[in-house]
Write a protein that holds these residues in place. Structure first.
Motif, PDB file in Angstrom:
ATOM      1  N   GLU A 172       0.894  -1.167   0.000  1.00  0.00           N
ATOM      2  CA  GLU A 172       0.000   0.000   0.000  1.00  0.00           C
ATOM      3  C   GLU A 172       0.928   1.212   0.000  1.00  0.00           C
ATOM      4  N   PRO A 173       0.914   1.993  -1.054  1.00  0.00           N
ATOM      5  CA  PRO A 173       1.932   3.036  -1.216  1.00  0.00           C
ATOM      6  C   PRO A 173       1.923   4.105  -0.128  1.00  0.00           C
ATOM      7  N   VAL A 174       3.125   4.595   0.184  1.00  0.00           N
ATOM      8  CA  VAL A 174       3.253   5.696   1.147  1.00  0.00           C
ATOM      9  C   VAL A 174       3.138   7.045   0.440  1.00  0.00           C
ATOM     10  N   ARG A 175       3.362   7.085  -0.846  1.00  0.00           N
ATOM     11  CA  ARG A 175       3.277   8.290  -1.690  1.00  0.00           C
ATOM     12  C   ARG A 175       4.096   9.447  -1.132  1.00  0.00           C
ATOM     13  N   ARG A 176       5.313   9.493  -1.558  1.00  0.00           N
ATOM     14  CA  ARG A 176       6.221  10.558  -1.131  1.00  0.00           C
ATOM     15  C   ARG A 176       5.818  11.900  -1.735  1.00  0.00           C
ATOM     16  N   ASN A 177       5.940  12.947  -0.931  1.00  0.00           N
ATOM     17  CA  ASN A 177       5.622  14.303  -1.380  1.00  0.00           C
ATOM     18  C   ASN A 177       6.882  14.951  -1.938  1.00  0.00           C
ATOM     19  N   HIS A 178       6.733  15.602  -3.060  1.00  0.00           N
ATOM     20  CA  HIS A 178       7.862  16.279  -3.695  1.00  0.00           C
ATOM     21  C   HIS A 178       7.603  17.776  -3.777  1.00  0.00           C
ATOM     22  N   VAL A 179       8.683  18.528  -3.731  1.00  0.00           N
ATOM     23  CA  VAL A 179       8.624  19.981  -3.935  1.00  0.00           C
ATOM     24  C   VAL A 179       9.673  20.340  -4.983  1.00  0.00           C
ATOM     25  N   TRP A 180       9.399  21.400  -5.702  1.00  0.00           N
ATOM     26  CA  TRP A 180      10.319  21.864  -6.736  1.00  0.00           C
ATOM     27  C   TRP A 180      11.448  22.672  -6.097  1.00  0.00           C
ATOM     28  N   ASN A 181      12.684  22.271  -6.376  1.00  0.00           N
ATOM     29  CA  ASN A 181      13.855  23.006  -5.918  1.00  0.00           C
ATOM     30  C   ASN A 181      14.282  23.906  -7.069  1.00  0.00           C
ATOM     31  N   HIS A 182      14.032  25.213  -6.902  1.00  0.00           N
ATOM     32  CA  HIS A 182      14.323  26.166  -7.977  1.00  0.00           C
ATOM     33  C   HIS A 182      15.814  26.252  -8.280  1.00  0.00           C
ATOM     34  N   ASP A 183      16.644  26.183  -7.257  1.00  0.00           N
ATOM     35  CA  ASP A 183      18.096  26.281  -7.467  1.00  0.00           C
ATOM     36  C   ASP A 183      18.630  25.091  -8.258  1.00  0.00           C
ATOM     37  N   PRO A 189       7.494  14.516   4.242  1.00  0.00           N
ATOM     38  CA  PRO A 189       8.035  13.618   3.232  1.00  0.00           C
ATOM     39  C   PRO A 189       7.068  12.610   2.603  1.00  0.00           C
ATOM     40  N   MET A 190       5.992  12.223   3.310  1.00  0.00           N
ATOM     41  CA  MET A 190       5.086  11.234   2.718  1.00  0.00           C
ATOM     42  C   MET A 190       3.657  11.415   3.213  1.00  0.00           C
ATOM     43  N   MET A 191       2.722  10.915   2.402  1.00  0.00           N
ATOM     44  CA  MET A 191       1.308  11.046   2.726  1.00  0.00           C
ATOM     45  C   MET A 191       0.836  10.031   3.768  1.00  0.00           C
TER      46      MET A 191
END
Length: 135
Positions: free
Chosen positions: A35-46, A57-59
């Protein structure tokens, strides 16, 4: 899941085989969350890329435990993404449709009798076992 002993337990869960396709696990095998943990991602502009969100980090962190983890070959785990087992099963079933629609080499091999399609349910390796195997 960071302990080496946990990885060993997971590796041996189905006798050193991928829980999904049943192939022997090779170097670089993956630990999959059933059953997936689904990691949360954010955009790193640099860095101009997505990274795991350090603050969240995860849902579903409650799913990150050994009873929810299967040994997986890299190919199955990468194709499963963060899908449920039933969504992964549907995706595999859909591969044949895609091959018939878009893959010229597949269509030629089929015409020459080198490939025979069989319409059958997708059954994962672990579903064929009555109890988990150990080495």
């Amino acid at each position: 899941m960071s302990k080496k002993s946990d990885r060993e337990i997971i590796f041996n869960k189905f006798g050193g085989r991928c829980a999904y396709c049943g192939d022997p696990l090779q170097k670089g095998w993956h630990v999959d969350e059933i059953e997936p943990v689904r990691r949360n991602h954010v955009w790193n502009h640099d860095k101009r890329r997505n990274e795991i969100d350090k603050n969240n980090p995860m849902m579903h962190p409650e799913r990150l435990h050994i009873d929810n983890q299967n040994p997986s070959c890299a190919s199955c785990n990468i194709n499963k993404h963060s899908e449920s087992l039933e969504d992964f099963r549907k995706a595999i079933k859909g591969y044949m449709v895609h091959l018939n629609e878009r893959n010229t080499q597949f269509k030629i091999a089929k015409r020459y009798g080198l490939v025979i399609e069989i319409d059958k349910p997708v059954v994962f390796y672990f579903e064929t076992l009555t109890t988990p195997k150990t080495k």
